[in-house]
Each structure stands twice: as structure tokens, then as C-alpha cells.
Design an enzyme around this catalytic site. Structure first.
Site, mmCIF file in Angstrom:
data_model
loop_
_atom_site.group_PDB
_atom_site.id
_atom_site.type_symbol
_atom_site.label_atom_id
_atom_site.label_comp_id
_atom_site.label_asym_id
_atom_site.label_seq_id
_atom_site.Cartn_x
_atom_site.Cartn_y
_atom_site.Cartn_z
ATOM 1 N N ARG A 49 0.844 -1.189 0.000
ATOM 2 C CA ARG A 49 0.000 0.000 0.000
ATOM 3 C C ARG A 49 0.884 1.245 0.000
ATOM 4 O O ARG A 49 1.932 1.266 0.630
ATOM 5 C CB ARG A 49 -0.889 0.044 1.243
ATOM 6 C CG ARG A 49 -1.865 -1.089 1.363
ATOM 7 C CD ARG A 49 -2.656 -0.947 2.654
ATOM 8 N NE ARG A 49 -3.637 -2.006 2.825
ATOM 9 C CZ ARG A 49 -4.438 -2.104 3.887
ATOM 10 N NH1 ARG A 49 -4.355 -1.208 4.852
ATOM 11 N NH2 ARG A 49 -5.300 -3.088 3.970
ATOM 12 N N ASP A 51 0.255 5.429 0.831
ATOM 13 C CA ASP A 51 -0.741 6.349 1.365
ATOM 14 C C ASP A 51 -1.038 7.466 0.373
ATOM 15 O O ASP A 51 -0.339 7.636 -0.631
ATOM 16 C CB ASP A 51 -0.248 6.943 2.683
ATOM 17 C CG ASP A 51 -0.208 5.918 3.809
ATOM 18 O OD1 ASP A 51 -0.979 4.936 3.750
ATOM 19 O OD2 ASP A 51 0.599 6.098 4.739
ATOM 20 N N ARG A 196 8.232 7.549 6.720
ATOM 21 C CA ARG A 196 8.000 8.957 7.041
ATOM 22 C C ARG A 196 8.298 9.246 8.510
ATOM 23 O O ARG A 196 8.797 10.334 8.855
ATOM 24 C CB ARG A 196 6.567 9.330 6.688
ATOM 25 C CG ARG A 196 6.314 9.358 5.179
ATOM 26 C CD ARG A 196 4.834 9.335 4.845
ATOM 27 N NE ARG A 196 4.145 10.480 5.386
ATOM 28 C CZ ARG A 196 2.803 10.574 5.441
ATOM 29 N NH1 ARG A 196 2.051 9.572 4.978
ATOM 30 N NH2 ARG A 196 2.242 11.646 5.940
#
Length: 251
Positions: A49, A51, A196
């Protein structure tokens, strides 16, 4: 038959990779294009995935097609690209074993995070503008500590559906480029929001807000609240996915 499709995308206008009810996603666009092109209902499954706002220079997904010649499918790149927005590009389609899995068969993944120091209209939504001074040597020294650990709960978004927060990081470093920095990190797997959060924590080292040794303490705490804030999604790129059988096909 099962196929792997290699693609890249600018994630600015998408609510991430995975199809969801409240926003347009990359998977949704791809599945619509595949369904239209091959005239049968097709649902792809991605290598992972990303974001909202995150980009991918290399991404793989697998999908199944029934009762169509193999050559028809692998040669459909141009046709599929014509059905997709300019922000998504298909690179190639590969025939694979029917048991091959885009997510579970990946042996390594690599991300890059881009940041720049001065206002630049050509880097909007593609890089994070950081205002201030950073100590590159200290950030790289702190980044090397990541290779000594496996449990990265402190960098993971809470309430995820993963069975383990263990990852094996094999590369983590900042590189100076004109007007900015690029952080590259490679591992066997990544947790949600992990990269992140790592960058946000290393930025604290670069600013002098925390010492290098504190990064190890943060990791050992396994507590997300002890780590730095997540940096903006715009600077994050998924840049490589490794599969042994795809490397063999290319060779």
C-alpha cells in the site's frame, strides 16, 4: 493465467494505492483499465500500500485473465496506458506462475524521501521543502543504527493489521543533491507510515533536537509517541521491489 504488471505513478491526486469508497485510488483506475481492455472483470493485487500523496517509480501488481492468448495480454501495454490518466504509466506485463503473489513474494523493497531547502515551483507535491539547517553527517550516523534493530514498533502507525513489527533494514542513508537531500532505505518489508516516521526522527537529529544515541533508545522503547513526527507524504517514493523470479525473467 496470472500476470505481473509493472507501473509507476504520481500519487498527488490519489487517495493511495488501495481501492476505497471515499476517494479515487491508483488500484481503482488500474482495475477499470484492465477490465475495459480485456473485457472481463479484473481485480489486481498490489505489492503493498502507498498512502495518499505518496508516489511510486516502480510498483508491481498481479492479476488473472481467463481465456485470452498470452501474447494478447503481455502486448497490451499501449492499450492499457491509453485508458489510464497521465499520472499512471504501465511499463510492462510479465507472465508468471499462477501461484506468484505480488505482495508476499517480494524479497525486498526500497523507498526514497526527497526534501529541498528553497522554494521551487517544480518540486511542489514531489518533494518536501524544509526550512532550516541540517547536520548530514549526524543524520547518516543515526541512520546506521537502524541496521542494528528488527522491531520498529516505534515507527509504525497504531491499529494496523500486521502480525509482527519486525523488519530487516539493509540500507539507510542520506545523499546530498543540488538544493536538497534524498534519503534511501531498503528492507525486506515496511510498516505503515514507517519511512515517514523514520525520516521525521532523523530530522530531529539533524536539527540538534535529539542526540544520535537517543535514536536507539526510541527504537528500544517500541513507543510511537517517542519518535519524531511523520514528514509529509509528497516527498516519499516507492522506488524498487525485488522478486527473484522477475530478475530471472529479465536475465
Amino acid at each position: 493465467m496470472r500476470y505481473f504488471i509493472e507501473l509507476s505513478y504520481d500519487g498527488t491526486d490519489f487517495h493511495g494505492w488501495q481501492t476505497q469508497p471515499n476517494g479515487i485510488t491508483v488500484q481503482e483506475c488500474l482495475d477499470k483499465a484492465l477490465t475495459t481492455c480485456f473485457r472481463q472483470n479484473i481485480t489486481s493485487l498490489g505489492c503493498g500500500r502507498t498512502d495518499a500523496g505518496v508516489h511510486a517509480t516502480q510498483f508491481y501488481a498481479h492479476f488473472d485473465v481467463v481465456d485470452l492468448p498470452e501474447t494478447t495480454v503481455v502486448n497490451a501495454v499501449t492499450s492499457i496506458n491509453a485508458l489510464l490518466p497521465y499520472s499512471i504509466a504501465i511499463k510492462q506485463i510479465l507472465t508468471v506462475n499462477n501461484e506468484a503473489h505480488a505482495r508476499f513474494d517480494a524479497t525486498a523493497r526500497a523507498y526514497q524521501y526527497h526534501l529541498h531547502f528553497e522554494k521551487d515551483p517544480f518540486k511542489i507535491n514531489r518533494s518536501w521543502m524544509f526550512k532550516g539547517e541540517l547536520n548530514l553527517d549526524k543524520m547518516n550516523e543515526a541512520a546506521q543504527l537502524l541496521l542494528n534493530f528488527t522491531d520498529f514498533s516505534c515507527f509504525s502507525k497504531s491499529k494496523t493489521q500486521t502480525f509482527t513489527n519486525n523488519c530487516k533494514i539493509t540500507k539507510a542513508n542520506f545523499e546530498k543533491i543540488e538544493g536538497g537531500l534524498i534519503f534511501t532505505i531498503k528492507a525486506d518489508r515496511f510498516l505503515r507510515n514507517m519511512v515517514r516516521a523514520i525520516v521525521g526522527t532523523l530530522i530531529l537529529v539533524g536539527k540538534g533536537d535529539i542526540e544520535i544515541a537517543e535514536v536507539a533508545q526510541i527504537i528500544e522503547s517500541k513507543n510511537r509517541s517517542n519518535a519524531g513526527q511523520s514528514v509529509p507524504a509528497c516527498g516519499l517514493y516507492l522506488v524498487a521491489i525485488e522478486y527473484p523470479f522477475i530478475q530471472a525473467l529479465k536475465n
